[in-house]
Design an enzyme around this catalytic site. Structure first.
Site, short mmCIF file in Angstrom:
data_model
loop_
_atom_site.label_atom_id
_atom_site.label_comp_id
_atom_site.label_asym_id
_atom_site.label_seq_id
_atom_site.Cartn_x
_atom_site.Cartn_y
_atom_site.Cartn_z
N ASP A 1 3.05 -12.84 16.07
CA ASP A 1 3.98 -13.90 16.46
C ASP A 1 4.14 -14.84 15.27
O ASP A 1 3.62 -14.59 14.18
CB ASP A 1 3.49 -14.64 17.72
N LYS B 1 6.51 -7.07 20.13
CA LYS B 1 5.42 -8.05 20.21
C LYS B 1 4.85 -8.11 21.63
O LYS B 1 3.63 -8.09 21.83
CB LYS B 1 5.93 -9.44 19.80
#
Ligand code: SF4
Length: 212
Positions: free
Chosen positions: A138, A120
């Site tokens: 997320d 991420k």
């Protein structure tokens, strides 16, 4: 969800906010990388408060590395998990200096090899600092993608792959920011604000609320 709906969702996001930005404060790829590492399980507001004091003093790999874990901890101790984050940041700075000429690398492989940098974080840096077509999923994006029917998936990688495939190409570069902001301020985790949601008529969530 069909392609026409997806296109209309992003057309409206774009109309409302033509140049979406991350809410993390940064002025270089290196500052962004450090801010994103610090933001894991913490709010952007909390990270910005800490980096507002840290970056004027140290905003290069050499300068932050010179602070050491203890010195850096003094600046970031208001952020959750600051101890392990301080260790990761110092080690990341060391590797940037030794392997990358103190420059943030622009490939996923090199970024993910840095401590504290997962898929991420790498996606955020590649997309936001280097404007590459990546999708950082997320908790907000995961929720919005599943609820709306935009890109349903059982895990973040599945959602990431579907978003990369389904988000209209002209909106892909900025879609990460729009989806985060939508999840953070409108499609809230506990009680989505469907009553004032801009895409309520397009969203396929079955348990919509009337909350504003
Ligand atoms: S209608 Fe409700 S569930 Fe759907 S995106 Fe908007 S806030 Fe989220």
């Amino acid at each position: 969800m069909n392609a026409a709906k997806r296109l209309e969702i992003f057309r409206r996001f774009h109309e409302d906010n033509p140049e979406p930005k991350t809410e993390l404060a940064y002025s270089s790829p290196f500052e962004l990388l450090i801010a994103v590492i610090l933001s894991a399980q913490s709010t952007d507001v909390g990270v910005n408060k800490a980096t507002a004091k840290l970056f004027p003093v140290a905003n290069t790999p050499e300068a932050i590395h010179a602070l050491g874990v203890e010195g850096l901890s003094e600046y970031i101790k208001t952020i959750g998990l600051f101890n392990s984050k301080a260790k990761n940041v110092i080690e990341t700075c060391r590797l940037l200096i030794e392997r990358h000429g103190s420059v943030v690398p622009q490939t996923r492989e090199a970024l993910e090899a840095l401590p504290g940098v997962g898929r991420k974080t790498a996606n955020v840096v590649l997309n936001t600092a280097f404007r590459q077509l990546t999708m950082a999923v997320d908790t907000h994006i995961f929720r919005v993608s599943n609820r709306t029917g935009l890109a349903p998936g059982k895990n973040v990688v599945e959602v990431e792959k579907k978003l990369m495939k389904f988000v209209p190409k002209e909106y892909l570069l900025d879609s990460h920011h729009w989806l985060i902001l939508h999840g953070r301020y409108v499609c809230l985790a506990r009680k989505p604000r469907c009553g004032s949601c801009r895409i309520e008529d397009l969203c396929e969530y079955k348990d919509k609320t009337s909350d504003d």
